[in-house]
Design a protein around this motif. Structure first.
Motif: not given
Lengths: 461, 461
Positions: A34-36, A76-79, A325, A329, A341, A379, A417
């Motif tokens: 994902d995005e993490s 697009s999850s962050l965890e 974000v 990045s 979060d 955040h 999140h």
């Protein structure tokens, strides 16, 4: 029944078309992350269903072969929510991307889970309506329901759970249920809407969502207010809320983050602790609210307030905020994002942000602080070099300090999140014996632990 | 383990004081009924715990002897929720009536379940705060959470579930959990707050509640608007909502109900289909909203609109509305109340009310129609002679017609009163296979089916 990958592909292709079932390496890799910062892991197979019936058939096959299932929206999850650590089948919902019905008089829409929030808003605009929940990413609505996402507008309109009127869900045995109805309120039966929203794919797969939408407000006024210190900015928010001014958005952005915003979005905003504010209402009411708000921020040493009344400038302002974000990045190529979060009762927010700033200094970390401060949610964005063990260690230590500070003050480890794998380790500390209730529910609804295993709850196997 | 009543009393008195455990016939009778037409049934024993620990001990004893438990607040439920049809132990929460904490800066209060909404509001007034949910009765807050109550203000502030930030709950094995936290939003773990609110004592006993409260609005304006027909009044509400006017309350009262109000409350309101309206906000904003609202009601043939700006007249207006049920009971001595409670999508509301009026005529029943029309929720109040089989039959037939009409249009059989025993028979029709999920949850959390058995869900034994 243990199957080889070939047998599983064969079984899946007996219910889906050949192109809907893939083991293509590039596609597997796209669904491994994902995005993490969380470590990727490949699924064995990715399927692209087009109907609820197809999802049900895939789930039944997975059940038959005892293969894990991970639902996937836009990644697009962050965890680490969509990372299939036990491999198995990833269900990609990108082909289920239709807006099925707009009931404009009821302020309701029915959509498939693959529709993104911006796709929905583009269509709703034609009706003078909008969908309120706006996480940073242009996430899929199914994914947003799965994590109970929120964003900049929840202080006025509520979080994702508040918008979900009904979900069509495929359960572990392939049964299809509806969790709600079309009425504004109900006291009938257990509140399954609320239970499934935020369940992160661990209790079922969403195949349709009925969502609450809103009329575009008559008047909107947006502003940026700069403050000499973080403390002043946060104290101003608390005073605005306590004065009962009905604010629609109030976002805090610290000095380092304002620098990233200016670099990425080519804006020239003051690089100071800043509040981004927005008010929705009628013209006369807004004027009175804004006058009152100006008095309050002045009392908190506000050093400048700029209003954006025209649409374009307002959109630029919120795009800049939403791109935060990506700004980080982009400004840190090769590094991975870790983003804290926590959410706390509003009276604890100023202390928590100060504590975060001090912890960054103590651990010699570089990070930006932004937040949906009207909700008590903030955040810290850290860019981590995943090849540097010290960097990882420091970031993890920092995350833990932030979480513990919040939990000790009645807060939560994740405001929006979700848990995924990243916050799994804090579930027992946060929920205590209530975690046993969650485990019982998971076991009752997914006895073989095939739906997104080990997310939220680690089931003993 | 099967115990005689004497053994059970002895066991309960080993953990509570003698006066906290009673088999007094008058007290048993007080706990055998609610405010509805449902047939009374006596508990074997009533206990009056003072602490969470005492509740836990009572629950453990009940578990040991496999005796049913019914939690009891003020007995103001309308669908037989608190009637112990399997006898057993009724836990009366009237001694757990403390306001434990007011966190004024966080807009939160922590209370015991026996506190009533008016007791809470009396205390909150000192802080410039109020609690928004206002069912007709001065119910206990524990009971209101158990049924997910609402009232006249949910169109702006939401229902009971929206106010509950945390519950302390005693589970079937006596374990005490907390279902939430103090943060405004959370994506951590399954949403147990939402699941337990509305569970009607079937999953656990609430021993503490943390609730969201609000600042008393800067300005309040109330009005009564009279219309020639029911249809005009309801159409006006739909137009007000669609115009995006942020209304705080909008109640419909039909002509027969206005007559009852005038008789009971000694008011001299026009006896026509009427809307009771209220707006909260700042002065300038309200003026603009009210001007707009006036234009809209005029378009719907409004025949007169009266504003009440001073506190006393406004309170009289809302007291009259809240006393509606008592007005009917008082006007029909010896009869029992049956009150329908469907909620529909707003576009279906006018048709539903018209259908209800026609059904009353067809069945030759006398009933008043009132409703929280901003939510799509309305009630028909029928006074039944419980000695007249025909009267009972007609009322049941009517209730069923109203429910079926709503369910066929995406509505719910109960908007705010809950299921209890009265709406149990509609659960399968309304929820379909989702009812199986509810049954699994009930079974997982209360395997011996001791918590308020046969309410909401009929468990096979």
């Amino acid at each position: 029944m243990i199957a080889t990958n070939e047998e599983l592909v064969f079984a899946l292709r007996s219910v889906l078309s050949e192109s809907q079932v893939t083991v293509n390496q590039t596609i597997l890799e796209q669904h491994s992350k994902d995005e993490s910062y969380h470590t990727p892991s490949l699924p064995d197979i990715v399927v692209f269903p087009e109907t609820t019936e197809e999802v049900s058939k895939v789930v039944k096959i997975a059940g038959q072969y005892k293969v894990p299932i991970v639902p996937f929206g836009r990644g697009s999850s962050l965890e680490g929510h969509v990372i299939p650590y036990d491999n198995g089948i990833t269900i990609d919902f990108s082909l289920m991307n239709k807006i099925l019905e707009i009931r404009e008089n009821d302020f309701l829409v029915r959509v498939q889970p693959g529709v993104t929030r911006s796709e929905l808003n583009k269509e709703l605009k034609k009706y003078g309506l909008f969908f309120s929940v706006d996480p940073g990413a242009d996430a899929s609505l199914g994914g947003m329901a799965a994590t109970n996402a929120s964003g900049t507008t929840s202080v006025k309109y509520g979080v994702m759970r508040d918008q979900v009127r009904d979900l069509e869900v495929v359960l572990a045995d392939g049964t299809v249920i509806n969790t709600g109805n079309l009425a504004e309120k109900s006291s009938s039966g257990y509140h399954l809407n609320g239970l499934f929203v935020g369940s992160e794919g661990t209790l079922g797969c969403f195949t349709e969502l009925t969502l609450r939408v809103y009329g575009i407000p008559e008047h909107i006024m947006a502003a940026r207010a700069s403050f000499p210190t973080v403390k002043d900015a946060v104290a101003a928010v608390v005073s605005i809320l306590q004065a009962g001014i009905p604010i629609a958005r109030v976002e805090f952005v610290d000095e380092p983050s304002m620098k990233q915003v200016n670099l990425y979005s080519e804006t020239a905003y003051k690089e100071q602790p800043t509040l981004f504010l927005e008010f929705h209402g009628n013209e006369a009411g807004l004027e009175q609210d804004v006058e009152f708000m100006k008095e309050i921020v002045a009392e908190h040493n506000c050093e400048g307030i700029e209003f954006e009344t025209d649409n374009a400038a307002r959109n630029q302002l919120w795009d800049a905020r939403h791109n935060m974000v990506y700004a980080y990045s982009h400004g840190n190529p090769g590094k991975k994002l870790m983003i804290t979060d926590v959410c706390l009762p509003i009276s604890e927010l100023a202390g928590a942000i100060e504590h975060a700033r001090e912890a960054l200094n103590t651990l010699a970390l570089t990070g930006g602080i932004v937040g949906h401060v009207g909700d008590g949610n903030f955040h810290v964005l850290l860019m981590i070099d995943m090849n540097d063990a010290n960097d990882i260690k420091g970031a993890n230590e920092f995350n833990e300090m932030i979480v513990m500070y919040a939990l000790e003050r009645g807060g939560t480890c994740t405001g929006e999140h979700g848990v995924g794998v990243g916050k799994q380790k804090y579930q027992e500390k946060e929920h205590g014996k209530a975690l046993l209730v969650m485990e019982k529910i998971k076991q009752a609804l997914d006895p073989d632990n095939l739906f997104n295993p080990d997310k939220i709850i680690k089931v003993k196997r």
